[in-house]
Design a protein around this motif. Structure first.
Motif, mmCIF file in Angstrom:
data_model
loop_
_atom_site.group_PDB
_atom_site.id
_atom_site.type_symbol
_atom_site.label_atom_id
_atom_site.label_comp_id
_atom_site.label_asym_id
_atom_site.label_seq_id
_atom_site.Cartn_x
_atom_site.Cartn_y
_atom_site.Cartn_z
ATOM 1 N N ASN A 1 9.965 9.026 12.038
ATOM 2 C CA ASN A 1 10.226 9.251 10.499
ATOM 3 C C ASN A 1 9.765 10.658 10.335
ATOM 4 O O ASN A 1 10.298 11.325 9.192
ATOM 5 C CB ASN A 1 9.066 8.215 10.088
ATOM 6 C CG ASN A 1 8.956 8.332 8.654
ATOM 7 O OD1 ASN A 1 9.956 8.032 7.847
ATOM 8 N ND2 ASN A 1 7.946 8.764 8.062
ATOM 9 N N SER A 2 8.753 11.230 11.187
ATOM 10 C CA SER A 2 8.296 12.722 10.694
ATOM 11 C C SER A 2 9.454 13.714 11.053
ATOM 12 O O SER A 2 9.457 14.398 10.110
ATOM 13 C CB SER A 2 7.130 12.869 11.759
ATOM 14 O OG SER A 2 6.037 12.204 11.550
ATOM 15 N N VAL A 3 9.946 13.610 11.878
ATOM 16 C CA VAL A 3 11.200 14.550 12.137
ATOM 17 C C VAL A 3 12.248 14.333 11.319
ATOM 18 O O VAL A 3 12.719 15.388 10.846
ATOM 19 C CB VAL A 3 11.697 14.224 13.690
ATOM 20 C CG1 VAL A 3 13.065 15.099 14.062
ATOM 21 C CG2 VAL A 3 10.777 14.504 14.784
ATOM 22 N N VAL A 4 12.593 13.143 10.896
ATOM 23 C CA VAL A 4 13.585 12.693 9.835
ATOM 24 C C VAL A 4 13.222 13.506 8.652
ATOM 25 O O VAL A 4 13.996 14.061 7.710
ATOM 26 C CB VAL A 4 14.166 11.452 9.961
ATOM 27 C CG1 VAL A 4 15.067 11.114 8.715
ATOM 28 C CG2 VAL A 4 14.643 10.968 11.215
ATOM 29 N N SER A 5 12.010 13.135 8.166
ATOM 30 C CA SER A 5 11.422 13.327 7.197
ATOM 31 C C SER A 5 11.326 14.942 6.784
ATOM 32 O O SER A 5 11.826 15.555 5.789
ATOM 33 C CB SER A 5 10.071 13.143 6.651
ATOM 34 O OG SER A 5 10.101 11.419 6.686
#
Length: 434
Positions: free
Chosen positions: A178-182
């Motif tokens: 989620n952090s990478v995609v965000s």
């Protein structure tokens, strides 16, 4: 998409603090700061909910931090609205790092990958600040990059209580994904918005350069000729005194050159004022026949020299709701063009009638008319070369463009019907008196 943004009120939110006094580049930076603040509010609220559900370590402290940060993001909107743009940007670039620093230090460590955001925030100053703030850009870049390097090489994974969701490795990986995609989505959205507005700035620069070239062209050609004629004739008068008939004829030509220069200069100034949004519209109820008579009086010499016959069918007592100066400029440009492109001893017909809540003014000449290509360029506001009048009169190519913009400002409209060698008919609509 535009309709959706309007309905959600997001477009209005992004434009908080954007005024006509701001340049396009400054407006873009204000919009970007609003966009980042909006995304910051959304992400902080989102992660507060996630941390509570997953029972992250010290999630109560993190929720408190998120609350403060969200409040500060709202202050960014407030400062932009009040025109305190510099303060808004500096608060924004410093506060966005706070929740990440806290969550990576006290709660998740390196487990959730939240420290990746520091790389994103390292590039944010480049789109928020101008080159004049290069030292602040460098400082903020190095600060966020240092935070990333610290957690990447010296950070430790978080310690999670057994039995909570975060104790499971798959949930930790989910937060990391989620952090990478965000991060990627955040960068893509900001850069896309930035590129979109850079494209707007480039188009505006092209438009401004085109306008500058047109102004210089008008000054070089349309004013140089009449001014040269006046200078030559006045020089002749200082050297000798002509006979009365020659003097009267010369003075008529001199007045003709002065009127031509005045009309060119007035059209140019009206166009520039309208383009720079400095035209003030102050509508009131005015008698149309009086406005028309004043305009015809100004152009009477021009009409008399070509033996143009006026034919008017205008009620004496009808009033329109308009700005006097703007409407006078419109009428002067339209009637001046009708005279210019009419053949000598021709006729210009002016009619007025009610159409719904408007007065429709029709101006008909039997002159040289316009081609469909020229008419299309005029309607679309594109640059074109003005044709000479029937006795060599030169125009600026701005008259109808100015008229369309001035009528639009007053809630009116302009429509042109023309055929080569058959003449032109112009329809003007202005609101009736209130």
């Amino acid at each position: 998409m535009n309709v959706l943004l309007e309905r959600l009120g997001i477009r209005k939110l992004l434009n908080l603090g954007v005024t006509e006094q701001l340049g396009l580049e400054s407006s873009v930076r204000v919009q970007l700061s609003n966009l980042i603040a909006f995304l910051g509010i959304f992400s902080n609220v989102q992660y507060s909910i996630f941390f509570t559900i997953a029972e992250a370590p010290y999630y109560q402290v993190m929720n408190f931090v998120h609350t403060i940060v969200v409040f500060v993001f709202f202050m960014v909107f407030y400062f932009n609205l009040k025109g305190r743009y510099a303060l808004s940007k500096f608060i924004l670039v410093f506060i966005i790092s706070v929740p990440l620093l806290c969550v990576s230090t006290f709660s998740f460590g390196t487990s959730g990958g939240f420290y990746y955001y520091f790389l994103v925030f390292a590039i944010i100053p480049f789109v928020l600040f101008s080159y004049d703030d290069k030292w602040w850009i460098l400082f903020l870049f190095l600060m966020n990059t240092s935070f990333y390097v610290w957690f990447e090489f010296f950070g430790r994974p978080g310690v999670f209580r057994e039995g909570t969701l975060l104790y499971r490795k798959d949930i930790q990986d989910l937060f990391r994904v989620n952090s990478v995609v965000s991060c990627l989505s955040f960068v893509a959205l900001v850069m896309f918005y930035f590129l979109r507005n850079i494209n707007r700035i480039q188009k505006e620069m092209i438009r401004i350069n085109d306008h500058k070239d047109r102004i210089f062209s008008i000054l070089a050609h349309d004013l140089k000729g009449p001014m040269g004629t006046m200078s030559n004739y006045l020089g002749y008068l200082t050297r000798s005194l002509p006979e009365r008939e020659e003097l009267v004829m010369g003075l008529k030509e001199l007045k003709k050159s002065i009127n031509q220069s005045y009309l060119v200069l007035e059209s140019l100034l009206d166009w520039v004022q309208n383009e720079t949004k400095k035209t003030q519209c102050n509508p009131k109820n005015l008698n149309f026949s009086v406005l028309l008579k004043s305009t015809m009086d100004i152009l009477n010499i021009q009409a008399t020299n070509k033996e143009i016959l006026w034919e008017t069918k205008v009620p004496n007592d009808d009033s329109i709701y308009c700005d006097e100066r703007m409407t006078s400029t419109v009428l002067r440009n339209i009637l001046s063009n009708a005279i210019k492109y009419s053949h000598p001893k021709g006729k210009v017909v002016i009619e007025a009638k009610h159409v719904s809540s408007f007065m429709e003014i029709q101006v008909l000449d039997q002159g040289i008319g316009m081609t469909s290509d020229l008419l299309e360029k005029i309607i679309e506001g594109k640059r074109f070369t003005s044709e000479f009048g029937t006795v060599g009169e030169k125009g600026t190519g701005l008259g109808l463009l100015v008229c369309m913009e001035l009528l639009k400002e007053q809630g009116g409209s302009l429509r042109v019907v023309s055929l080569p060698d058959l003449g032109t008919k112009i329809f003007i609509q202005l609101p009736l008196k209130r």
